[in-house]
Design a protein around this motif. Sequence first.
Motif, PDB file in Angstrom:
ATOM      1  N   VAL A 168      22.131 -22.818  -5.415  1.00  0.00           N
ATOM      2  CA  VAL A 168      23.164 -22.356  -5.922  1.00  0.00           C
ATOM      3  C   VAL A 168      22.694 -21.608  -4.463  1.00  0.00           C
ATOM      4  O   VAL A 168      21.849 -20.583  -4.694  1.00  0.00           O
ATOM      5  CB  VAL A 168      23.367 -22.225  -6.933  1.00  0.00           C
ATOM      6  CG1 VAL A 168      24.518 -21.913  -6.764  1.00  0.00           C
ATOM      7  CG2 VAL A 168      23.580 -23.417  -7.802  1.00  0.00           C
ATOM      8  N   VAL A 169      23.688 -21.118  -3.674  1.00  0.00           N
ATOM      9  CA  VAL A 169      23.481 -19.932  -2.385  1.00  0.00           C
ATOM     10  C   VAL A 169      24.663 -19.121  -3.205  1.00  0.00           C
ATOM     11  O   VAL A 169      25.794 -18.554  -3.319  1.00  0.00           O
ATOM     12  CB  VAL A 169      24.341 -19.643  -1.478  1.00  0.00           C
ATOM     13  CG1 VAL A 169      23.473 -18.281  -0.574  1.00  0.00           C
ATOM     14  CG2 VAL A 169      22.856 -20.979  -1.128  1.00  0.00           C
ATOM     15  N   VAL A 170      23.851 -17.431  -3.497  1.00  0.00           N
ATOM     16  CA  VAL A 170      24.973 -16.432  -3.806  1.00  0.00           C
ATOM     17  C   VAL A 170      23.905 -15.243  -3.067  1.00  0.00           C
ATOM     18  O   VAL A 170      23.501 -14.685  -2.654  1.00  0.00           O
ATOM     19  CB  VAL A 170      24.692 -16.121  -5.519  1.00  0.00           C
ATOM     20  CG1 VAL A 170      25.306 -14.877  -5.796  1.00  0.00           C
ATOM     21  CG2 VAL A 170      24.641 -17.022  -6.564  1.00  0.00           C
ATOM     22  N   PHE A 171      25.008 -13.974  -3.163  1.00  0.00           N
ATOM     23  CA  PHE A 171      25.110 -13.288  -2.511  1.00  0.00           C
ATOM     24  C   PHE A 171      24.949 -12.130  -3.388  1.00  0.00           C
ATOM     25  O   PHE A 171      26.538 -11.794  -4.067  1.00  0.00           O
ATOM     26  CB  PHE A 171      26.658 -12.517  -1.201  1.00  0.00           C
ATOM     27  CG  PHE A 171      26.434 -13.868   0.424  1.00  0.00           C
ATOM     28  CD1 PHE A 171      24.865 -13.605   0.849  1.00  0.00           C
ATOM     29  CD2 PHE A 171      27.034 -14.580   0.055  1.00  0.00           C
ATOM     30  CE1 PHE A 171      25.412 -14.332   1.729  1.00  0.00           C
ATOM     31  CE2 PHE A 171      27.078 -15.564   1.338  1.00  0.00           C
ATOM     32  CZ  PHE A 171      25.896 -15.413   1.968  1.00  0.00           C
ATOM     33  N   PRO A 172      24.475 -11.318  -4.014  1.00  0.00           N
ATOM     34  CA  PRO A 172      24.475 -10.582  -5.310  1.00  0.00           C
ATOM     35  C   PRO A 172      25.159  -9.057  -5.119  1.00  0.00           C
ATOM     36  O   PRO A 172      25.304  -8.575  -5.760  1.00  0.00           O
ATOM     37  CB  PRO A 172      22.477 -10.632  -5.594  1.00  0.00           C
ATOM     38  CG  PRO A 172      21.760 -10.480  -4.524  1.00  0.00           C
ATOM     39  CD  PRO A 172      23.252 -11.578  -3.289  1.00  0.00           C
TER      40      PRO A 172
END
Length: 248
Positions: free
Chosen positions: A151-155
């Motif tokens: 899962v890719v997330v841009f925090p």
Amino acid sequence: MKRSLYIIRQTAYTVFSFCYFIGFAIDMTVRGFFLITLGGATEAHKRKYHAILQRKSRYVINHVPGTTFSYSNPQNETFEKPAVIISNHQSHLDLMGIMMLTPNLIILTKKWVWHNPFYGIVIRYADYFPITDTDQMVEDIKGKVKEGYSVVVFPEGTRSPDSQIMRFHRGAFYLAENLNLDIVPVFIDGFGKVLPKESFHLHPGHMSVEVMKRIHRDDPQEACGYREMTKRLHHLYLSKNEEVRHHR
């Protein structure tokens, strides 16, 4: 005169890249229609679609006119084991830099991206998720993780206007804790210079993607609560950002 030639050249690069991007979106929409809509949304077809996305993203990011690109993976990360992949966020081009890493990705996007008229259909064919606060989103993500997807997330939650590291939101780290996933930090640089947040005009420059050391959930020396992990990773990115700028 030189300034005029520069503007003409960069405008031509921008127009070419925009047309190529639209072509990319149309191509992937058509492929998705035949492969998934008509062929059936089977696991094999989904995997094939993700593999095409990775291959095309790698090509695009290596051929942005007037730019150079480098990729670094000193830890030889394979992405075989699902994880939460986090990255700083500078530009619309960031997605290409992330999608080239592995085909086994699910990217969490804002709702407007999911409904974008140019590439929203591509996002939906790839089973990327719009960010919501619902338990159903977590359950859907859990299902994709069981299938082997990271899962890719841009925090930061949004693109940085000046490529500085902004405040990290806790969602990515809460998700990693909730799903018992490792965290793989990815650092991007130069994307905000090539295509700044407030600009539709390409600029010359060098872009880079670096895959940093995986943080293992089962390592007692690395494990901590999601609040502390948020602070720790934010500090890591601030230090990395300063390091990169110091060595330019």
